[in-house]
Scaffold this motif. Structure first.
Motif, PDB file in Angstrom:
ATOM      1  N   GLU A  44       0.828  -1.193   0.000  1.00 15.98           N
ATOM      2  CA  GLU A  44       0.000   0.000   0.000  1.00 15.98           C
ATOM      3  C   GLU A  44       0.871   1.254   0.000  1.00 15.98           C
ATOM      4  N   ARG A  45       0.266   2.332  -0.452  1.00 16.94           N
ATOM      5  CA  ARG A  45       0.966   3.620  -0.426  1.00 16.94           C
ATOM      6  C   ARG A  45       1.148   4.031   1.038  1.00 16.94           C
ATOM      7  N   GLU A  46       2.359   4.452   1.380  1.00 17.61           N
ATOM      8  CA  GLU A  46       2.639   4.781   2.767  1.00 17.61           C
ATOM      9  C   GLU A  46       3.180   6.193   2.915  1.00 17.61           C
ATOM     10  N   PHE A  47       2.899   6.762   4.062  1.00 12.38           N
ATOM     11  CA  PHE A  47       3.332   8.106   4.397  1.00 12.38           C
ATOM     12  C   PHE A  47       4.848   8.159   4.574  1.00 12.38           C
ATOM     13  N   VAL A  48       5.445   9.234   4.084  1.00 11.29           N
ATOM     14  CA  VAL A  48       6.885   9.458   4.263  1.00 11.29           C
ATOM     15  C   VAL A  48       7.124  10.735   5.073  1.00 11.29           C
ATOM     16  N   ALA A  49       6.551  11.858   4.619  1.00 13.58           N
ATOM     17  CA  ALA A  49       6.778  13.131   5.297  1.00 13.58           C
ATOM     18  C   ALA A  49       5.682  14.114   4.898  1.00 13.58           C
ATOM     19  N   THR A  50       5.450  15.086   5.771  1.00 13.99           N
ATOM     20  CA  THR A  50       4.500  16.135   5.454  1.00 13.99           C
ATOM     21  C   THR A  50       4.934  17.443   6.082  1.00 13.99           C
ATOM     22  N   ARG A 105      -2.502  10.475   6.079  1.00 14.81           N
ATOM     23  CA  ARG A 105      -3.324   9.540   5.312  1.00 14.81           C
ATOM     24  C   ARG A 105      -3.371   9.939   3.845  1.00 14.81           C
ATOM     25  N   PRO A 106      -2.969   9.032   2.956  1.00 15.22           N
ATOM     26  CA  PRO A 106      -2.981   9.372   1.537  1.00 15.22           C
ATOM     27  C   PRO A 106      -4.383   9.651   1.009  1.00 15.22           C
ATOM     28  N   TYR A 111      -4.595  16.385  -4.300  1.00 17.40           N
ATOM     29  CA  TYR A 111      -3.826  16.501  -5.541  1.00 17.40           C
ATOM     30  C   TYR A 111      -2.584  15.624  -5.440  1.00 17.40           C
ATOM     31  N   TRP A 112      -2.257  14.975  -6.563  1.00 20.65           N
ATOM     32  CA  TRP A 112      -1.137  14.039  -6.616  1.00 20.65           C
ATOM     33  C   TRP A 112      -0.325  14.249  -7.878  1.00 20.65           C
TER      34      TRP A 112
END
Length: 122
Positions: A44-50, A105-106, A111-112
């Motif tokens: 799954e797509r996972e969080f890296v940084a924000t 949370r993705p 926007y991507w």
């Protein structure tokens, strides 16, 4: 409306560094929080940084803390992810994303970009 485009991915040996860029268009982009996510094959797509829109709030996934740095240049509407001490498990497609307010949370991002491949060889 915001358009995002990542660049800077590539093949690097373990222990190496890369800097990803995310170029944004849209006159309101500076008001958005930005995030970096990654997705490895079969995962799954996972969080890296924000980072919040003013940069006051920055959060990292535990797996990258101390190795990755998120930053933004509001003058050029560009967001960066500087990656050091890369490991084979960092191999993934990396995406930048934008929304109002930071989130881990993705599915909360509006926007991507299209993603850029990072491959770390052992």
């Amino acid at each position: 409306q915001v358009q995002l485009a990542e660049s800077g991915g590539g093949l690097v040996q373990a222990g190496g560094s890369l800097r990803l860029s995310c170029a944004a268009s849209g006159r309101t982009f500076s008001a958005y929080a930005v995030g970096w996510f990654r997705q490895a094959p079969g995962k799954e797509r996972e969080f890296v940084a924000t980072m919040s829109w003013r940069g006051h709030y920055i959060y990292y996934a535990d797996s990258v803390k101390g190795r990755f740095t998120i930053s933004r240049d509001t003058a050029s509407n560009t967001v960066y992810l500087q990656m050091h001490s890369l490991k084979p498990e960092d191999t993934a497609v990396y995406y930048c994303a934008a929304r109002f307010g930071t989130s881990f949370r993705p599915d909360e991002y509006d926007y991507w970009g299209q993603g850029t491949q990072v491959t770390v060889s052992s």
